[in-house]
Design an enzyme around this catalytic site. Structure first.
Site, PDB file in Angstrom:
ATOM      1  N   ASP A   1       0.867  -1.092   0.039  1.00  0.00           N
ATOM      2  CA  ASP A   1       0.106  -0.089   0.019  1.00  0.00           C
ATOM      3  C   ASP A   1       0.737   1.208   0.051  1.00  0.00           C
ATOM      4  O   ASP A   1       1.939   1.533   0.636  1.00  0.00           O
ATOM      5  CB  ASP A   1      -0.783  -0.209   1.217  1.00  0.00           C
ATOM      6  CG  ASP A   1      -2.026   0.896   1.161  1.00  0.00           C
ATOM      7  OD1 ASP A   1      -2.736   0.859   0.377  1.00  0.00           O
ATOM      8  OD2 ASP A   1      -2.218   1.811   2.148  1.00  0.00           O
TER       9      ASP A   1
ATOM     10  N   GLU B   1       0.930  -0.371  -5.237  1.00  0.00           N
ATOM     11  CA  GLU B   1      -0.057   0.533  -5.028  1.00  0.00           C
ATOM     12  C   GLU B   1       0.432   1.805  -5.538  1.00  0.00           C
ATOM     13  O   GLU B   1       0.745   2.511  -4.608  1.00  0.00           O
ATOM     14  CB  GLU B   1      -0.955   0.331  -3.796  1.00  0.00           C
ATOM     15  CG  GLU B   1      -2.327   1.133  -3.691  1.00  0.00           C
ATOM     16  CD  GLU B   1      -2.160   2.478  -3.312  1.00  0.00           C
ATOM     17  OE1 GLU B   1      -2.006   3.497  -3.943  1.00  0.00           O
ATOM     18  OE2 GLU B   1      -2.237   2.864  -2.134  1.00  0.00           O
TER      19      GLU B   1
ATOM     20  N   ASP C   1     -10.813   1.855  -0.782  1.00  0.00           N
ATOM     21  CA  ASP C   1     -11.290   3.249  -0.357  1.00  0.00           C
ATOM     22  C   ASP C   1     -12.255   3.661  -1.353  1.00  0.00           C
ATOM     23  O   ASP C   1     -12.666   4.833  -1.124  1.00  0.00           O
ATOM     24  CB  ASP C   1      -9.849   4.009  -0.439  1.00  0.00           C
ATOM     25  CG  ASP C   1      -9.175   3.590   0.817  1.00  0.00           C
ATOM     26  OD1 ASP C   1      -9.604   3.451   1.872  1.00  0.00           O
ATOM     27  OD2 ASP C   1      -7.987   3.831   0.785  1.00  0.00           O
TER      28      ASP C   1
END
Length: 516
Positions: A295, A342, A395
C-alpha cells in the site's frame, strides 16, 4: 509477457457466516470453490493483522500477528476445543450484512479463552511448540505487548503508567512476564490457531491453483508492538510519541488532505541497519501470501510528512524516502518477489521511475479514468501490460454508489460512450467488462461490484472513523447468475486460469469437512 489472469477482491471479514464476521471456515473454502468454478487465478484480500481503534486492517497492533477474529469457531468445535452448546445464546450481532465489531470483541474472547484452556490440557502440543519456536522473532514481542496492554486497560504503550515497562527495561519485562504469563499464553495459542487455520485455507486454495494476493500497509500504527520495541526506527521523541505522522496532501478529493496518524520511519536508521526490519516483514509476508500488494508505494520515493500536533494534513511537506535502496536490500536478502505496487495518488516521474526500476506492476483504477475534458493515466487505453486493473479499491465507493452519487452527467455520458454500454447493460457490468477487456495482465473485480451493490456496501470512506470495514456478503447473494457472469467475462476476454483442469472437479466432500 505475463499471462492474462483475473481474480476477485473479497476480504475475510466480508465472508458470510453465523458468527458475526467472516472466518477461515466453511464459507472461505466455499469461496475458493467459487473462484475455481469461475476459472479465476487470484483471491485478493485486505491485511490480516489485528485491528485496533477504528477497526481498520491498516492500523494494527503488530506488523506480523494475525487477527484472531478470523479464527473459525466451528473448526475449534470440530477439534474438540469447544462444544456447540458453548455458543448457545451468544450475541455476535443481529445484521448478517454488517460486522458489529463491539459485539464481536466482547463475544469471542470468552470462547477463545475456553478453547485455549482446553487446548493446553491436550496431550500433544508438539506442533504448537514448534510454531512458538519458529516464530519467536515476532511472537514473543507480540504476546508481551498485548498482555501488558490489556493490563493497562488497552491504553497505547506511550500512556502506560509504568515508565520502566514503557522503556522495556529488562527487570520490568521479567516482572510482567511472570505476572501475566497466563494472558501471554492466551495470545500465543490464539496466534497458533490463526496461522494453523489460515495456512490450511491457503494450502487448499493453492492446491486448487488459486493464488492469494495479500496486502501490506506501508506504515504501522503508533500503538503497536513494533514501535514499542524499536522506536529508533521511527521519528519519535524521548517518550516514544511520534514527532511527525503520515498522510496525504490536499487534493481534488479532500481540501485538507488525509491525516493517517501513523509514525514516519527514520529511513536513515533503517538504511544504517540494512533495512533488516523490512526484510523480515516481507519474509514473513511471503509465508502467508503468494503475492503482496504494498500500500502507498509512492511513499518509498517521497512521503507526506505532517507535524504530529497538526489538526489536518495541509501543514505537511514532501520528504524523500529510501528509494530503490530499500528494494535492492530486500532483493539481495530474499531474491525476486511477487509484489504489486499501489502507486495511486500524486504521481511524479520519480515515482514512475522507481516502480519501473523494481519491475513491480502498478495499479489502474477505472473509476479514475473518466474525465470528459482531459485524459487520465488510469484510462484503459493507456494502461501498460504490466499493471493491475480494478473498478475500485477498498477506499472507493462501489461502482453503483459512485455512478449515482459522485459523478456528473457529462462524466456518465463519457462513461457510456467509452465503455460502449448498451441500454440493457448495468453500469457495474459495463465497468467490469472494461477492466476484463483491458490490456492489463491482471484484472481484479471487487465482490460488491460483481453483486452490483450500492454505496451502502462501501468498505471504507477515508479520513473517517466509524461505520467502515463492516460490509458482509450473505450466502444467497453469491448466486448462479453472478457466477455465470464472472465466468463469461473471464472466458470472453481470455483470462482463464490455465492451471485449472478443463473440468473443474472441486472436491465436494471437502465443503465444511476439510481437514484443516
Amino acid at each position: 509477457m505475463k499471462e492474462r489472469q483475473s481474480g476477485v477482491l473479497m476480504h475475510i471479514s466480508s465472508l458470510p457466516g453465523k458468527y458475526g464476521i467472516g472466518s477461515f471456515g466453511k464459507s472461505a473454502y466455499d469461496f475458493v470453490d467459487f473462484l475455481v468454478r469461475t476459472k479465476q487465478r487470484y483471491w485478493q484480500i485486505l491485511p490480516l493483522g489485528t485491528t485496533s481503534y477504528g477497526d481498520s486492517p491498516y492500523q494494527s497492533f503488530s506488523a506480523f500477528a494475525g487477527n484472531t477474529h478470523f479464527i473459525d469457531l466451528d473448526l475449534l468445535i470440530k477439534e474438540g476445543l469447544l462444544q456447540e452448546s458453548d455458543l448457545d445464546g451468544v450475541d455476535f450481532g443481529s445484521d448478517p450484512k454488517a460486522v458489529d465489531y463491539a459485539k464481536i470483541f466482547e463475544a469471542r474472547r470468552p470462547l477463545l479463552e475456553k478453547a485455549v484452556k482446553n487446548f493446553l490440557q491436550s496431550s500433544d502440543l508438539k506442533a504448537y511448540k514448534k510454531f512458538v519456536a519458529d516464530n519467536a522473532n515476532w511472537l514473543d514481542l507480540y504476546v508481551d505487548y498485548m498482555a501488558i496492554k490489556e493490563h493497562f486497560d488497552l491504553a497505547a504503550w506511550t500512556e502506560w503508567s509504568d515508565e520502566d515497562i514503557r522503556l522495556r527495561k529488562p527487570d520490568a519485562l521479567a516482572d510482567y512476564r511472570e505476572r501475566l504469563s497466563e494472558q501471554m499464553e492466551y495470545h500465543r495459542v490464539t496466534q497458533y490457531f490463526f496461522f494453523q487455520q489460515w495456512l490450511a485455507l491457503k494450502d487448499y486454495a493453492n492446491k486448487h491453483h488459486i493464488d492469494i494476493v495479500g496486502d501490506m500497509p506501508i506504515y504501522v500504527a503508533a500503538d503497536s508492538a513494533d514501535v514499542w520495541a524499536q522506536p529508533h526506527f521511527f521519528k519519535t521523541d524521548a517518550v516514544g510519541k511520534p514527532t511527525c505522522v503520515a498522510g496525504c496532501p490536499p487534493d481534488e478529493f479532500s481540501e485538507t488532505g488525509q491525516l493517517w496518524g501513523n509514525p514516519i520511519y527514520d529511513w536513515k536508521a533503517m538504511d544504517k541497519d540494512g533495512y533488516s526490519w523490512w526484510v523480515e516483514r516481507l519474509r514473513e509476508s511471503f509465508k502467508i501470501y503468494d503475492i503482496v500488494r504494498i500500500d502507498h508505494f509512492r511513499g518509498f520515493e517521497s512521503y507526506w510528512e505532517i507535524p504530529a500536533d497538526s489538526e489536518t494534513a495541509a501543514t505537511g511537506k514532501w520528504v524523500k524516502g529510501p528509494g530503490y535502496a530499500l528494494f535492492k536490500a530486500v532483493k539481495e536478502a530474499l531474491g525476486e518477489l511477487n509484489i504489486i505496487a499501489e502507486d495511486l495518488g500524486f504521481m511524479t516521474d520519480e515515482v514512475i521511475e522507481l516502480r519501473e526500476k523494481t519491475g513491480f506492476p502498478g495499479m489502474k483504477i477505472l473509476q479514475f479514468a473518466f474525465n470528459p475534458d482531459d485524459e487520465s493515466i488510469d484510462s484503459p487505453h493507456l494502461a501498460p501490460h504490466n499493471s493491475v486493473m480494478y473498478t475500485g479499491t477498498h477506499d472507493n465507493n462501489t461502482v453503483l454508489g459512485w455512478y449515482k452519487d459522485e459523478i456528473d452527467d457529462p462524466t456518465r455520458e463519457y462513461l457510456a460512450v467509452y465503455t460502449n454500454r448498451k441500454e440493457y447493460e448495468t453500469v457495474p457490468h459495463a465497468m467490469l467488462r472494461t477492466i476484463f477487456a483491458s490490456v492489463s495482465y491482471m484484472a481484479i473485480a471487487t465482490m460488491q461490484d460483481l453483486l452490483e451493490l450500492d454505496g451502502s456496501a462501501r468498505m471504507n470512506l477515508p479520513s473517517t472513523i466509524g461505520g467502515n470495514w463492516q460490509w458482509r456478503m450473505t450466502e444467497d447473494e453469491l448466486s448462479k447468475e453472478v457466477e455465470a457472469e464472472l465466468l463469461s467475462l473471464t472466458t470472453i476476454y481470455r483470462r482463464i486460469n490455465t492451471k485449472l483442469k478443463a473440468k473443474n472437479n472441486v472436491n465436494q466432500n471437502s465443503k465444511g469437512e476439510k481437514n484443516v
